[in-house]
Design an enzyme around this catalytic site. Structure first.
Site, PDB file in Angstrom:
ATOM      1  N   SER A 224       0.800  -1.240   0.000  1.00 15.89           N
ATOM      2  CA  SER A 224       0.000   0.000   0.000  1.00 15.89           C
ATOM      3  C   SER A 224       0.827   1.282   0.000  1.00 15.89           C
ATOM      4  CB  SER A 224      -0.954   0.018   1.191  1.00 15.89           C
ATOM      5  OG  SER A 224      -2.016  -0.871   0.951  1.00 15.89           O
TER       6      SER A 224
ATOM      7  N   LYS B  88       0.362   3.448  -2.924  1.00  8.99           N
ATOM      8  CA  LYS B  88      -0.794   4.365  -3.038  1.00  8.99           C
ATOM      9  C   LYS B  88      -0.358   5.833  -2.949  1.00  8.99           C
ATOM     10  CE  LYS B  88      -3.913   0.831  -1.234  1.00  8.99           C
ATOM     11  NZ  LYS B  88      -4.473   0.174  -0.040  1.00  8.99           N
TER      12      LYS B  88
ATOM     13  N   TYR C 188      -3.333  -2.222 -10.413  1.00 13.75           N
ATOM     14  CA  TYR C 188      -3.262  -2.032  -8.963  1.00 13.75           C
ATOM     15  C   TYR C 188      -2.400  -3.132  -8.318  1.00 13.75           C
ATOM     16  CZ  TYR C 188      -4.692  -2.262  -4.079  1.00 13.75           C
ATOM     17  OH  TYR C 188      -4.673  -2.337  -2.707  1.00 13.75           O
TER      18      TYR C 188
ATOM     19  N   TYR D 245      -5.083   3.686   8.028  1.00 12.36           N
ATOM     20  CA  TYR D 245      -6.427   3.081   8.125  1.00 12.36           C
ATOM     21  C   TYR D 245      -7.088   3.368   9.459  1.00 12.36           C
ATOM     22  CZ  TYR D 245      -3.787   0.803   4.521  1.00 12.36           C
ATOM     23  OH  TYR D 245      -2.976   0.576   3.470  1.00 12.36           O
TER      24      TYR D 245
ATOM     25  N   VAL E 195       1.086  -3.782   3.825  1.00 11.07           N
ATOM     26  CA  VAL E 195       1.053  -5.099   4.480  1.00 11.07           C
ATOM     27  C   VAL E 195       2.345  -5.899   4.295  1.00 11.07           C
ATOM     28  CG1 VAL E 195      -1.424  -5.569   4.732  1.00 11.07           C
ATOM     29  CG2 VAL E 195      -0.296  -6.037   2.553  1.00 11.07           C
TER      30      VAL E 195
HETATM   31  O1  DON Z   1      -4.805  -4.840  -1.939  1.00 15.62           O
HETATM   32  C1  DON Z   1      -4.273  -5.373  -0.987  1.00 15.62           C
HETATM   33  O2  DON Z   1      -4.907  -5.935  -0.090  1.00 15.62           O
HETATM   34  C2  DON Z   1      -2.756  -5.293  -0.890  1.00 15.62           C
HETATM   35  N1  DON Z   1      -2.179  -5.348  -2.197  1.00 15.62           N
HETATM   36  C3  DON Z   1      -2.302  -4.007  -0.220  1.00 15.62           C
HETATM   37  C4  DON Z   1      -2.908  -3.802   1.147  1.00 15.62           C
HETATM   38  C5  DON Z   1      -2.047  -3.041   2.077  1.00 15.62           C
HETATM   39  O3  DON Z   1      -0.856  -2.940   1.933  1.00 15.62           O
HETATM   40  C6  DON Z   1      -2.703  -2.496   3.271  1.00 15.62           C
HETATM   41  N2  DON Z   1      -1.708  -2.008   4.206  1.00 15.62           N
HETATM   42  N3  DON Z   1      -1.554  -2.023   5.340  1.00 15.62           N
END
Ligand code: DON
Length: 306
Positions: free
Chosen positions: A66, A69, A191, A242, A260
């Site tokens: 993420s 983003k 994405y 978040y 993540v």
């Molecule tokens: O879309 C997803 O779930 C992952 N590619 C990215 C989510 C993420 O990194 C949330 N972060 N804490």
């Protein structure tokens, strides 16, 4: 102005991270994410003066997830000004990053660009503007990072693509409310590829330097205006972590963005950008050791926006 001893601050941050040993769990909802060393830890600070300080595994590539983003939103804002805010909000969600509940209630208008739903809309817009959203994000990172050949991990892309039911559901829900321009499959593909970019703490700290320099890239060119940079940083402060954005602001006191993969980018406007990484996550999906390290770092240096 007080000068900061970054090398000493990083040593203290690493020792605070060490105190969290064994806490948290590596993300495994994307199976390839679970293949890392859970106890890796690295941290890098890139100052606006161009110095780079590192500790631990700061030159080990990891999945930025993420954190991508931030670069996607910066690219869209640089090409499109404020237009993106007609399609995505800028309020904290108070919900997990992959929640569908609010998106349904708010008729396909995502709360902010840092949760998955909002990032899908940003990627859709970047795809519309450039024809290659992933290429635009990777290009920005390649241009700014320490390693100009950084790239996505194809295994991570496949692993996420095979397990992206929630993101697919979100994208279809957004499309059902006419807030997606491109095909759902194309948006998901770009994405997923942007999330699978591998970068080191040093790459991320150096390439996000424009956020500490009022929008000015390492080349001296402006990506964003000073005002846009202020706005992007404010979105990171309120939405970057978040449903734990409040806790992060309380403990660290800086705009930040987690992924993540265990990375967290933090911005000290006018001073430096910092990236800490360690794969074990808390329940909100933020790295336990990276938050502890950033908490110690801002406590020791006093380098917070408050
Ligand atoms: O879309 C997803 O779930 C992952 N590619 C990215 C989510 C993420 O990194 C949330 N972060 N804490």
């Amino acid at each position: 102005m007080r000068t900061i001893d970054y090398a000493q601050a990083l040593r203290e941050a690493a020792s605070a991270a060490g105190l969290t040993a064994g806490s948290g769990r590596v993300a495994d909802y994307i199976p390839a994410l679970a293949e890392v060393d859970p106890d890796a830890f690295g941290m890098a600070v890139a100052t606006v003066a161009g110095e780079l300080y590192t500790v631990g595994d700061a030159t080990t590539p990891f999945s930025i997830q993420s954190i991508s983003k931030v670069f996607a939103l910066a690219a869209v804002m640089s090409l499109d000004g404020d237009a993106i805010w007609k399609r995505v909000g800028r309020e904290p969600s108070g919900t997990p990053f992959n929640s569908l509940v609010q998106l349904e209630a708010e008729r396909g208008y995502p709360r902010n660009p840092m949760i998955n739903a909002g990032a899908l809309v940003v990627t859709d817009r970047l795809l519309e503007l450039t024809g290659d959203a992933f290429g635009a994000i990777r290009g920005l990172l390649r241009q700014e990072a320490v390693r100009p050949d950084l790239d996505s991990d194809p295994r991570m892309i496949r692993s996420e693509a095979e397990n992206s039911h929630r993101n697919a559901a979100m994208a279809h829900l957004i499309a059902s409310h006419d807030n997606l321009v491109n095909d759902v499959a194309a948006v998901l593909e770009h994405y997923t590829a942007q999330c699978a970019i591998e970068a080191t703490c040093a790459d991320i700290a150096v390439s996000a330097g424009f956020l500490a320099r009022g929008g000015v890239l390492n080349s001296g060119e402006s990506l964003l205006t000073a005002s846009q940079t202020k706005r992007l940083n404010s979105v990171l402060l309120t939405c970057g972590n978040y449903d734990a954005a409040g806790e992060f602001a309380y403990r660290v006191g800086l705009p930040g963005k987690s992924g993540v993969g265990g990375g967290i980018l933090a911005v000290i406007p006018g001073t430096a950008t910092v990236c800490a990484w360690s794969p074990r996550l808390d329940r909100a999906g933020n790295s336990v050791a990276a938050v502890a390290a950033l908490d110690a770092f801002t406590s020791v240096t006093g380098a917070s926006i408050f």
